[in-house]
Design an enzyme around this catalytic site. Structure first.
Site, PDB file in Angstrom:
ATOM      1  CE1 TYR A   1      44.513  68.694  39.279  1.00 18.82           C
ATOM      2  CE2 TYR A   1      44.633  66.846  38.191  1.00 18.82           C
ATOM      3  CZ  TYR A   1      45.188  67.521  39.335  1.00 18.82           C
ATOM      4  OH  TYR A   1      45.411  67.077  39.735  1.00 18.82           O
TER       5      TYR A   1
ATOM      6  CD  GLN B   1      50.738  71.987  51.559  1.00 19.03           C
ATOM      7  OE1 GLN B   1      50.432  71.024  51.462  1.00 19.03           O
ATOM      8  NE2 GLN B   1      50.050  72.797  52.572  1.00 19.03           N
TER       9      GLN B   1
ATOM     10  CG  HIS C   1      52.162  70.539  46.206  1.00 16.94           C
ATOM     11  ND1 HIS C   1      51.000  70.444  47.054  1.00 16.94           N
ATOM     12  CD2 HIS C   1      53.230  69.594  46.708  1.00 16.94           C
ATOM     13  CE1 HIS C   1      51.993  69.774  47.804  1.00 16.94           C
ATOM     14  NE2 HIS C   1      52.629  69.376  48.129  1.00 16.94           N
TER      15      HIS C   1
ATOM     16  CB  CYS D   1      52.795  69.060  23.584  1.00 13.51           C
ATOM     17  SG  CYS D   1      54.426  69.493  23.074  1.00 13.51           S
TER      18      CYS D   1
ATOM     19  CG  ASN E   1      42.855  74.405  60.179  1.00 10.43           C
ATOM     20  OD1 ASN E   1      42.460  75.069  60.184  1.00 10.43           O
ATOM     21  ND2 ASN E   1      44.705  74.380  59.301  1.00 10.43           N
TER      22      ASN E   1
ATOM     23  CD  GLU F   1      39.662  70.762  60.776  1.00 11.33           C
ATOM     24  OE1 GLU F   1      40.121  69.594  60.507  1.00 11.33           O
ATOM     25  OE2 GLU F   1      37.952  70.954  60.972  1.00 11.33           O
TER      26      GLU F   1
HETATM   27  C1  BJW Z   1      41.120  76.760  56.547  1.00 15.11           C
HETATM   28  C2  BJW Z   1      39.872  77.310  56.194  1.00 15.11           C
HETATM   29  C3  BJW Z   1      39.662  78.657  56.205  1.00 15.11           C
HETATM   30  C4  BJW Z   1      39.520  75.116  55.713  1.00 15.11           C
HETATM   31  N1  BJW Z   1      40.599  79.568  57.306  1.00 15.11           N
HETATM   32  N2  BJW Z   1      41.807  77.297  57.756  1.00 15.11           N
HETATM   33  C5  BJW Z   1      52.871  57.486  54.027  1.00 15.11           C
HETATM   34  C6  BJW Z   1      52.070  56.913  52.722  1.00 15.11           C
HETATM   35  C7  BJW Z   1      52.091  57.081  51.457  1.00 15.11           C
HETATM   36  C8  BJW Z   1      52.675  58.079  50.472  1.00 15.11           C
HETATM   37  C9  BJW Z   1      53.177  58.635  51.794  1.00 15.11           C
HETATM   38  C10 BJW Z   1      53.549  58.071  52.796  1.00 15.11           C
HETATM   39  N3  BJW Z   1      54.469  58.779  53.757  1.00 15.11           N
HETATM   40  C11 BJW Z   1      54.629  60.779  52.534  1.00 15.11           C
HETATM   41  C12 BJW Z   1      54.317  60.120  51.607  1.00 15.11           C
HETATM   42  C13 BJW Z   1      54.457  60.596  50.353  1.00 15.11           C
HETATM   43  C14 BJW Z   1      53.379  61.581  49.900  1.00 15.11           C
HETATM   44  C15 BJW Z   1      52.156  61.812  51.156  1.00 15.11           C
HETATM   45  O1  BJW Z   1      52.478  62.877  51.720  1.00 15.11           O
HETATM   46  N4  BJW Z   1      51.245  61.318  51.761  1.00 15.11           N
HETATM   47  C16 BJW Z   1      49.947  61.658  52.575  1.00 15.11           C
HETATM   48  C17 BJW Z   1      49.119  61.669  52.210  1.00 15.11           C
HETATM   49  C18 BJW Z   1      50.359  60.064  53.340  1.00 15.11           C
HETATM   50  N5  BJW Z   1      53.502  62.820  49.432  1.00 15.11           N
HETATM   51  C19 BJW Z   1      53.702  62.237  48.083  1.00 15.11           C
HETATM   52  O2  BJW Z   1      53.609  61.578  47.474  1.00 15.11           O
HETATM   53  C20 BJW Z   1      54.937  64.130  47.648  1.00 15.11           C
HETATM   54  N6  BJW Z   1      55.926  63.167  47.031  1.00 15.11           N
HETATM   55  C21 BJW Z   1      57.020  62.895  47.554  1.00 15.11           C
HETATM   56  O3  BJW Z   1      56.833  62.442  48.811  1.00 15.11           O
HETATM   57  O4  BJW Z   1      58.505  62.541  46.422  1.00 15.11           O
HETATM   58  C22 BJW Z   1      58.868  61.837  47.259  1.00 15.11           C
HETATM   59  C23 BJW Z   1      58.744  60.697  46.336  1.00 15.11           C
HETATM   60  C24 BJW Z   1      59.061  60.541  45.204  1.00 15.11           C
HETATM   61  C25 BJW Z   1      58.727  58.650  44.514  1.00 15.11           C
HETATM   62  C26 BJW Z   1      57.993  57.927  45.449  1.00 15.11           C
HETATM   63  C27 BJW Z   1      57.518  58.565  46.815  1.00 15.11           C
HETATM   64  C28 BJW Z   1      58.206  59.026  47.604  1.00 15.11           C
HETATM   65  C29 BJW Z   1      53.460  64.656  46.671  1.00 15.11           C
HETATM   66  C30 BJW Z   1      52.984  65.056  47.475  1.00 15.11           C
HETATM   67  C31 BJW Z   1      51.612  66.248  46.190  1.00 15.11           C
HETATM   68  C32 BJW Z   1      50.204  66.280  46.927  1.00 15.11           C
HETATM   69  N7  BJW Z   1      49.518  66.948  45.872  1.00 15.11           N
HETATM   70  C33 BJW Z   1      48.593  67.340  45.642  1.00 15.11           C
HETATM   71  C34 BJW Z   1      47.578  67.512  44.343  1.00 15.11           C
HETATM   72  C35 BJW Z   1      48.584  68.929  43.208  1.00 15.11           C
HETATM   73  C36 BJW Z   1      47.433  68.687  42.928  1.00 15.11           C
HETATM   74  C37 BJW Z   1      46.193  69.594  42.413  1.00 15.11           C
HETATM   75  O5  BJW Z   1      45.854  70.114  42.956  1.00 15.11           O
HETATM   76  O6  BJW Z   1      45.500  68.135  42.453  1.00 15.11           O
HETATM   77  O7  BJW Z   1      48.731  68.312  46.609  1.00 15.11           O
HETATM   78  S1  BJW Z   1      47.181  66.069  47.373  1.00 15.11           S
HETATM   79  C38 BJW Z   1      46.640  67.865  48.184  1.00 15.11           C
HETATM   80  O8  BJW Z   1      46.774  67.944  48.874  1.00 15.11           O
HETATM   81  C39 BJW Z   1      47.694  69.028  46.763  1.00 15.11           C
HETATM   82  C40 BJW Z   1      47.361  69.762  48.326  1.00 15.11           C
HETATM   83  O9  BJW Z   1      48.666  70.723  48.056  1.00 15.11           O
HETATM   84  C41 BJW Z   1      48.231  69.257  49.739  1.00 15.11           C
HETATM   85  C42 BJW Z   1      47.918  69.446  51.231  1.00 15.11           C
HETATM   86  O10 BJW Z   1      46.553  69.815  51.095  1.00 15.11           O
HETATM   87  P1  BJW Z   1      46.486  71.106  52.345  1.00 15.11           P
HETATM   88  O11 BJW Z   1      46.697  72.478  51.507  1.00 15.11           O
HETATM   89  O12 BJW Z   1      46.774  70.871  53.475  1.00 15.11           O
HETATM   90  O13 BJW Z   1      44.986  71.693  52.215  1.00 15.11           O
HETATM   91  P2  BJW Z   1      43.964  69.905  52.749  1.00 15.11           P
HETATM   92  O14 BJW Z   1      42.462  70.137  52.013  1.00 15.11           O
HETATM   93  O15 BJW Z   1      44.553  69.134  53.304  1.00 15.11           O
HETATM   94  O16 BJW Z   1      43.290  70.454  54.172  1.00 15.11           O
HETATM   95  C43 BJW Z   1      42.990  72.325  54.513  1.00 15.11           C
HETATM   96  C44 BJW Z   1      43.386  72.682  55.766  1.00 15.11           C
HETATM   97  O17 BJW Z   1      42.550  73.972  55.532  1.00 15.11           O
HETATM   98  C45 BJW Z   1      42.756  72.099  56.827  1.00 15.11           C
HETATM   99  O18 BJW Z   1      43.435  72.417  58.413  1.00 15.11           O
HETATM  100  C46 BJW Z   1      41.368  72.790  57.709  1.00 15.11           C
HETATM  101  O19 BJW Z   1      41.258  72.220  58.509  1.00 15.11           O
HETATM  102  C47 BJW Z   1      41.629  74.286  56.509  1.00 15.11           C
HETATM  103  N8  BJW Z   1      40.735  75.302  56.261  1.00 15.11           N
HETATM  104  N9  BJW Z   1      38.817  75.972  55.860  1.00 15.11           N
HETATM  105  C48 BJW Z   1      41.741  78.557  57.225  1.00 15.11           C
HETATM  106  N10 BJW Z   1      39.119  79.242  56.199  1.00 15.11           N
HETATM  107 ZN    ZN Z   2      55.732  68.508  23.675  1.00 17.14          ZN
END
Ligand code: BJW
Ligand code: ZN
Length: 244
Positions: A69, A103, A121, A149, A214, A216
């Site tokens: 981070y 996000q 997020h 802290c 997007n 793609e």
């Molecule tokens: C362009 C471009 C340009 C490029 N112009 N476009 C099945 C199995 C296991 C788990 C799960 C499951 N189903 C669901 C889950 C839960 C899980 C999940 O969704 N997993 C999936 C991956 C399967 N979700 C969670 O755990 C969430 N919480 C939850 O569900 O709580 C309930 C719960 C509680 C207790 C137990 C169980 C459930 C929390 C999700 C947290 C995500 N965290 C992150 C990290 C944040 C911190 C950090 O930054 O370090 O968030 S992961 C990462 O992915 C980050 C992002 O916000 C998130 C989404 O990614 P994003 O923004 O879409 O980016 P990319 O890279 O994926 O895509 C980029 C896009 O841009 C692409 O399409 C490119 O084409 C495009 N692009 N250049 C326009 N110039």
């Molecule tokens: Zn504290």
């Protein structure tokens, strides 16, 4: 239909909307020089999410997670919002009801001037104590890790990791914005991570038109009204110009 005509029609939808919601992901910051998560040059090609973006990983090795981070904070401290962020900030100035749901944890929408912003997020600039729960903003770069802290407890990044719930109030506001909007604009997200990705079908079911920008196709592309292909830094300024 040619993209130029799709952009024209999508623009008319936006100009005629009363309430607009925008869902953004890492792709909107890509042209600022911020790495995305997925795709060929994405962070998850180099690093395993289960080693870095889960509460279990942090419990195992907080210093290792913090180093990652701190490295990302260093990258972010040197970048600026791009034309895509700027076009969304301008839209908010011109239209009566625009809510940006991001996000991203990078804070670039705010730097571009967006005021009504929901960080579902969390933020990389927020820290939270794992002992007393207090939260604060710390923009120090480079950050000495792992930070502590005032109570002496270990601090963690104020972001949402896999398996963690999203902040309740922010998530409720995001759901509300999506359920009452006329148009949902979805920018630069792979639409793979839930529950954020689930906002798109919910907007469709509630009767909103959905426009995707997007470089793609994604899992939502086939179901949206307009899937505009190209970099958001180019498409958004063209799509969101003040008049048709
Ligand atoms: C362009 C471009 C340009 C490029 N112009 N476009 C099945 C199995 C296991 C788990 C799960 C499951 N189903 C669901 C889950 C839960 C899980 C999940 O969704 N997993 C999936 C991956 C399967 N979700 C969670 O755990 C969430 N919480 C939850 O569900 O709580 C309930 C719960 C509680 C207790 C137990 C169980 C459930 C929390 C999700 C947290 C995500 N965290 C992150 C990290 C944040 C911190 C950090 O930054 O370090 O968030 S992961 C990462 O992915 C980050 C992002 O916000 C998130 C989404 O990614 P994003 O923004 O879409 O980016 P990319 O890279 O994926 O895509 C980029 C896009 O841009 C692409 O399409 C490119 O084409 C495009 N692009 N250049 C326009 N110039
Ligand atoms: Zn504290």
């Amino acid at each position: 239909m040619q993209q130029v005509e799709q952009v024209r029609r999508a623009r008319a939808l936006i100009l005629g909307a009363r309430k607009i919601a925008v869902l953004t992901g890492a792709g909107i910051s890509a042209e600022s020089g911020v790495p995305t998560f997925r795709g060929a040059a994405g962070l998850w090609k180099q690093f395993r999410p289960e080693d870095l973006a889960t509460p279990e990983a942090f419990a195992r090795d907080p210093k290792f997670v913090w180093e990652w981070y701190a490295w990302r904070r260093q990258i972010l401290s040197r970048v600026k919002p791009n034309a895509g962020h700027g076009a969304l900030a301008d839209l908010e100035q011109r239209m009566p009801d625009v809510t940006v749901i991001t996000q991203n944890v990078d804070g670039l929408h705010q730097l571009a001037g967006t005021k009504r912003i929901l960080e579902v997020h969390g933020s990389i600039w927020n820290l939270r104590c794992t002992v007393c729960g207090s939260e604060w903003v710390d923009r120090t770069v480079p950050l000495a890790v792992p930070p502590a802290c005032g109570c002496g407890g270990l601090a963690r990044p104020g972001v949402v990791w896999f398996g963690e719930s999203l902040p309740c109030d922010v998530w409720a506001a995001a759901e509300n914005a999506v359920l009452r909007c006329d148009v949902l604009l979805v920018v630069g997200t792979s639409a793979l991570v839930y529950p954020a990705a689930g906002l798109v079908p919910r907007a469709c079911s509630a009767g909103a038109s959905v426009i995707e920008v997007n470089v793609e196709a994604t899992p939502i592309s086939a179901g949206v009204d307009y899937a505009l292909t190209g970099p958001s830094g180019e498409i958004l300024p063209d799509l969101l110009v003040a008049s048709d």
